[in-house]
Design an enzyme around this catalytic site. Structure first.
Site, PDB file in Angstrom:
ATOM      1  N   GLU A  44      75.261 -41.009  34.227  1.00  0.00           N
ATOM      2  CA  GLU A  44      73.887 -41.230  34.703  1.00  0.00           C
ATOM      3  C   GLU A  44      72.862 -40.644  33.741  1.00  0.00           C
ATOM      4  OE1 GLU A  44      72.711 -43.159  36.918  1.00  0.00           O
ATOM      5  OE2 GLU A  44      74.665 -43.787  37.645  1.00  0.00           O
ATOM      6  N   TYR A 127      65.775 -40.066  40.722  1.00  0.00           N
ATOM      7  CA  TYR A 127      66.710 -41.190  40.614  1.00  0.00           C
ATOM      8  C   TYR A 127      68.125 -40.686  40.291  1.00  0.00           C
ATOM      9  CZ  TYR A 127      69.479 -44.937  38.885  1.00  0.00           C
ATOM     10  OH  TYR A 127      70.535 -45.785  38.714  1.00  0.00           O
ATOM     11  N   ASP A 145      66.822 -48.355  40.448  1.00  0.00           N
ATOM     12  CA  ASP A 145      66.570 -48.464  39.007  1.00  0.00           C
ATOM     13  C   ASP A 145      65.820 -49.765  38.717  1.00  0.00           C
ATOM     14  OD1 ASP A 145      68.416 -50.483  39.242  1.00  0.00           O
ATOM     15  OD2 ASP A 145      69.718 -49.772  37.627  1.00  0.00           O
TER      16      ASP A 145
END
Ligand code: SF4
Length: 378
Positions: A44, A127, A145
């Protein structure tokens, strides 16, 4: 009205269709099924601002060297940045190591399953923290996203600015509704892949899209209008010289950037601003020589390389390598606001020093021209 209401994207139908599509078209990504929480965290962070295809080239190599939180926490600057070189946004690597150190210190090496704790780690925004909770621990969080923004804005006909609180609340609410009709992790992966492969930004394949019967944007002919951005960022053009000095022993001088700067910790050729004297102007030599003198160095111009162009965030940069012969002096005033240190290094070994991609291109250029310089030197 009746037929319009029937064709609205209901969560049940969207979930059913997108899961069926995903069952056949899922991208086989190494940080998905069966990945450890640490692997999810690394992926990520690598995926922030970076394409999947690029991350795929770095992910395994990084994990081979740093297979767990503890090994990453102990990584040296040089090895860490060397493995990250080419991925860009190097602060992410330093933040990832700082996050690993915090996880070792505060959570005994185990990645926490808590939004507030994850968000408190260096480099993890909302996020990324939500993505880790969903993809590593299967907790029903909603990481939105750019792919999800695009698919959902088009599907729902959401035409408020996509980053606005109202639009995000609607998108997040819709995804939470979807979670009632399928596994949250799989649903979000499916929407992400659908955005990457079908509902793309420039060339959406509406004809091949299983969501088309439900899609407001396709129905209303607004596919290319959605999602609505908040306003485009103005691109800024910058010009600079990069001073490549050679000493009598065939070494070149490179400078290490301060950690808090862009490309922190990486090495570079000294930058001289060319705002007032563009790289093509005759003022280049005087400006660069004067800038070097300020650093305690006296040098003579040899030749200039072809411009190298690259983009960093909103800056479009044209850099011209300025090759000079070192005459005398040593770097003074270090550390300063920009650099921590400078080092003379063998040109033949320069690839061992962690550098950004644009600086690596200048180093490669130096390697190519060096034999011609040596052949013509008195
Ligand atoms: S129909 Fe077109 S715009 Fe709508 S979700 Fe499918 S690909 Fe995207």
């Amino acid at each position: 009205m009746t037929s319009r209401a029937r064709r609205r994207a209901t969560p049940r139908e969207v979930a059913t269709r997108v899961l069926a599509w995903y069952a056949e078209h899922a991208r086989p990504l190494p940080w998905r099924d069966g990945a450890t929480p640490y692997e999810v965290l690394v992926s990520e962070v690598m995926l922030q601002q970076t394409q999947v295809a690029t991350v795929l080239r770095y992910f395994r190599r990084f994990l081979d060297r740093f297979p767990d939180v503890r090994s990453l926490a102990e990584a040296s600057d040089d090895e860490l940045l060397g493995l990250w070189a080419g991925l860009g946004y190097y602060r992410r690597a330093l933040n990832l190591r700082a996050a690993a150190q915090a996880i070792v210190r505060h959570f005994n090496g185990t990645i926490p399953r808590d939004l507030a704790a994850l968000r408190a780690l260096p480099g993890l925004g909302d996020y990324t923290a939500r993505a880790v909770l969903l993809f590593a621990f299967d907790l029903p969080e909603v990481p939105i996203d750019a792919n999800l923004e695009r698919v959902l804005a088009r599907l729902l006909g959401e035409d408020r600015p996509i980053k606005s609180r109202e639009a995000r609340a609607r998108l997040e609410g819709f995804v939470r509704e979807l979670f009632r009709f399928g596994p949250p992790q799989t649903l979000v992966h499916a929407l992400m892949d659908h955005g990457a492969l079908i509902c793309t930004a420039r060339s959406p394949r509406c004809d091949a899209c299983s969501l088309r019967p439900l899609c407001a944007a396709a129905r209303e002919g607004r596919v290319h209008e959605l999602p609505v951005k908040n306003g485009r960022t103005q691109v800024q053009h910058e010009h600079e010289w990069r001073t490549v000095l050679l000493d009598k022993a065939g070494r070149t001088l490179i400078w290490r950037r301060q950690q808090h700067r862009r490309w922190g910790g990486l090495w570079e050729f000294l930058r001289v601003d060319a705002r007032d004297n563009g790289p093509d102007s005759g003022g280049a030599e005087d400006a660069v020589v004067a800038a070097l003198q300020e650093k305690g160095l006296c040098a003579r111009f040899l030749l200039a390389g072809k411009p190298i162009r690259y983009q960093v965030t909103r800056f479009r940069i044209t850099a011209v390598p300025w090759l000079g012969k070192w005459i005398s002096g040593h770097p003074i005033g270090l550390p300063d606001d920009e650099h921590t240190e400078a080092a003379w290094v063998e040109v033949a070994t320069i690839n061992r020093w962690p550098m950004s991609t644009p600086q690596r291109r200048i180093a490669n250029w130096l390697g190519r021209v060096l034999p011609t310089i040596e052949a013509t030197s008195p």
